[in-house]
Design an enzyme around this catalytic site. Structure first.
Site, mmCIF file in Angstrom:
data_model
loop_
_atom_site.group_PDB
_atom_site.id
_atom_site.type_symbol
_atom_site.label_atom_id
_atom_site.label_comp_id
_atom_site.label_asym_id
_atom_site.label_seq_id
_atom_site.Cartn_x
_atom_site.Cartn_y
_atom_site.Cartn_z
ATOM 1 N N ASP A 71 0.273 -1.894 -4.066
ATOM 2 C CA ASP A 71 1.574 -1.978 -3.387
ATOM 3 C C ASP A 71 1.500 -1.425 -1.963
ATOM 4 O O ASP A 71 2.521 -1.242 -1.312
ATOM 5 C CB ASP A 71 2.652 -1.232 -4.196
ATOM 6 C CG ASP A 71 2.336 0.248 -4.385
ATOM 7 O OD1 ASP A 71 1.275 0.708 -3.891
ATOM 8 O OD2 ASP A 71 3.145 0.959 -5.018
ATOM 9 N N GLU B 18 4.373 5.930 -1.611
ATOM 10 C CA GLU B 18 4.755 4.627 -2.148
ATOM 11 C C GLU B 18 5.627 3.869 -1.153
ATOM 12 O O GLU B 18 6.172 4.463 -0.214
ATOM 13 C CB GLU B 18 5.527 4.840 -3.467
ATOM 14 C CG GLU B 18 4.713 5.510 -4.573
ATOM 15 C CD GLU B 18 3.661 4.588 -5.216
ATOM 16 O OE1 GLU B 18 3.322 3.540 -4.634
ATOM 17 O OE2 GLU B 18 3.180 4.931 -6.310
#
Ligand code: F6R
Length: 240
Positions: free
Chosen positions: A134, A141
């Site tokens: 990702d 993140e």
């Protein structure tokens, strides 16, 4: 940004050569280290160079990127355990100078202290990175702010899924949070070396380094780093 493409083994050898050069020029350097599947071959090469007397970690200080919340260093899936078994126990490093964020009983204030320690040690000379599917670097993140130092994060579901392979394939056993150096911490390193392997990383490599710089793809910030090297095999670099 400099891009180098070769076989996975040659990538690991070239990356190891960066360390041999740096440690030769500056034996007291500060290394930022990573865990995961990607650096395993590089660590093998570093251990071999050290055993052959071609490189010494004797005076080196290290800071790892991240650690799972709730795992202490004796847990086989903790990043401290990984580093001890893949590198620190196999080379001539002084273990008191190796640092992995603590995963137990830490507060955000204590985590921020990790950045102060890095600064006091002189700052990271060479930061090693892998990349998540990702686009995460460390455990920053998608959508995490770019200006954060070391902090606690909730792991994305995709990361938990990707890492269950280390926890007997059981998603319930994967910790849901981690402490990670922030993007700010990572960007302060003088030089950043990212290693990428395998077709599974091809899409994200293209997005991160040939798409817009955006918190949606944390690694994209590295496009702005003044000394960033991307070392990858043919599969990982196949879309660029
Ligand atoms: C590890 C780390 C992570 C990994 C990334 C890729 O310390 O910070 O960002 O680099 O999840 O992991 P692998 O190499 O297992 O594909």
């Amino acid at each position: 940004m400099k891009i180098i493409q070769d076989t996975q083994r040659n990538c690991a050898r070239m990356a190891a050569e960066e360390y041999r050069k740096l440690l030769g020029e500056n034996p007291h350097c500060v290394l930022g280290l990573a865990t995961g599947s990607t650096p395993e071959m590089l660590y093998e090469e570093l251990v071999a160079l050290c055993k052959a007397g071609k490189l010494s970690f004797k005076d080196v200080t290290t800071y790892n990127l991240d650690e799972y919340v709730g795992l202490d260093g004796s847990h086989p899936q903790s990043y401290r355990y990984f580093m001890d078994s893949h590198l620190f126990n196999l080379v001539d490093i002084d273990k008191t100078r190796t640092h992995v964020p603590c995963g137990i009983g830490v507060t955000d204030e204590m985590a921020a202290h990790y950045d102060d320690e890095i600064k006091q040690a002189g700052g990271v000379d060479l930061q090693l990175l892998g990349i998540g599917h990702d686009g995460h670097i460390g455990f920053n993140e998608p959508h995490d702010a770019f200006d954060l130092g070391t902090h606690c994060v909730d792991l994305a579901q995709e990361t938990i899924e990707a890492n269950k392979r280390f926890f007997d394939g059981n998603v319930d056993l994967v910790p849901k949070q981690a402490y990670t150096m922030g993007i700010r911490t990572i960007m302060q390193a003088r030089k950043v070396l990212m290693v990428v392997n395998g077709a599974g990383k091809a899409e994200i490599v293209k997005k991160a380094f040939f798409g817009p710089v955006t918190p949606e793809v944390p690694a994209s910030i590295l496009q702005l780093h003044p000394d960033f090297i991307l070392v990858g095999d043919e599969e990982a670099l196949s879309l660029i």
